[in-house]
Design a protein around this motif. Structure first.
Motif, PDB file in Angstrom:
ATOM      1  N   ASN A  15     -46.113 -33.591 -22.695  1.00  0.00           N
ATOM      2  CA  ASN A  15     -46.907 -34.215 -23.718  1.00  0.00           C
ATOM      3  C   ASN A  15     -46.696 -35.853 -24.178  1.00  0.00           C
ATOM      4  O   ASN A  15     -45.863 -36.673 -23.427  1.00  0.00           O
ATOM      5  CB  ASN A  15     -46.750 -33.436 -25.136  1.00  0.00           C
ATOM      6  CG  ASN A  15     -46.989 -32.214 -25.207  1.00  0.00           C
ATOM      7  OD1 ASN A  15     -47.913 -32.022 -25.070  1.00  0.00           O
ATOM      8  ND2 ASN A  15     -46.060 -31.729 -25.630  1.00  0.00           N
ATOM      9  N   LYS A  16     -47.689 -36.512 -24.970  1.00  0.00           N
ATOM     10  CA  LYS A  16     -48.181 -38.146 -25.414  1.00  0.00           C
ATOM     11  C   LYS A  16     -47.017 -38.341 -25.938  1.00  0.00           C
ATOM     12  O   LYS A  16     -46.052 -36.774 -26.467  1.00  0.00           O
ATOM     13  CB  LYS A  16     -49.443 -37.859 -25.963  1.00  0.00           C
ATOM     14  CG  LYS A  16     -50.277 -38.252 -24.786  1.00  0.00           C
ATOM     15  CD  LYS A  16     -51.456 -38.365 -25.613  1.00  0.00           C
ATOM     16  CE  LYS A  16     -53.071 -37.899 -24.969  1.00  0.00           C
ATOM     17  NZ  LYS A  16     -54.144 -38.265 -26.244  1.00  0.00           N
ATOM     18  N   GLU A  17     -46.509 -39.234 -25.612  1.00  0.00           N
ATOM     19  CA  GLU A  17     -44.578 -39.678 -26.875  1.00  0.00           C
ATOM     20  C   GLU A  17     -45.262 -39.219 -28.394  1.00  0.00           C
ATOM     21  O   GLU A  17     -44.544 -38.833 -28.613  1.00  0.00           O
ATOM     22  CB  GLU A  17     -44.716 -41.192 -26.588  1.00  0.00           C
ATOM     23  CG  GLU A  17     -43.729 -42.024 -27.099  1.00  0.00           C
ATOM     24  CD  GLU A  17     -42.369 -41.432 -26.340  1.00  0.00           C
ATOM     25  OE1 GLU A  17     -41.967 -41.323 -26.600  1.00  0.00           O
ATOM     26  OE2 GLU A  17     -42.520 -41.394 -25.175  1.00  0.00           O
TER      27      GLU A  17
END
Length: 133
Positions: A15-17
């Motif tokens: 997943n993104k940050e």
């Protein structure tokens, strides 16, 4: 006796940050490895004749399992589990690009039986004291 565990952080690389999943999962902590000699001692409870019989039986079972796997069979030990072989070769785009001589054993697979899984579901767990809270 219980199975020891520790908590290991989840590393989210997908997943993104800002959307990364955070948390922990339990990881089993091994108390060590028991080899067959120690297993035979454990089963025989100090009986030398029983230990010798276990050792001879094990050699016969091991040789038979290997022989049957080499002949292409899966070996099922009823309420214990099933052994099978997996194969590997170099990547090919067409089936006729590879010969049997180029295929090797990748590994030995073991699938536990439903009976063993049911018995292990009843196992107790305790937090490993060396890994704190």
């Amino acid at each position: 006796m219980s199975i020891r565990y520790k908590f290991t952080p989840i590393y989210d690389n997908l997943n993104k940050e800002g959307e990364k999943v955070k948390g922990y999962y339990p990881q089993v902590v091994s108390r060590g490895t028991i080899h067959k000699d120690k297993l035979f001692d454990h089963i025989s409870h100090g009986s030398a004749p029983l230990r010798a019989e276990l050792s001879r039986s094990w050699m016969l079972i091991e040789d038979s399992i290997i022989e049957l796997l080499e002949e292409g069979f899966d070996v099922c030990l009823n309420d214990f589990g099933t052994f099978s072989v997996s194969a590997e070769s170099r990547f090919v785009e067409k089936k006729n690009e590879i010969r049997a001589e180029s295929i090797t054993v990748k590994g030995l697979n073991f699938r536990t039986s439903k009976a063993i899984n049911r018995k292990l579901k009843k196992a107790k767990f305790e937090r490993d004291p060396e890994n704190g809270y």
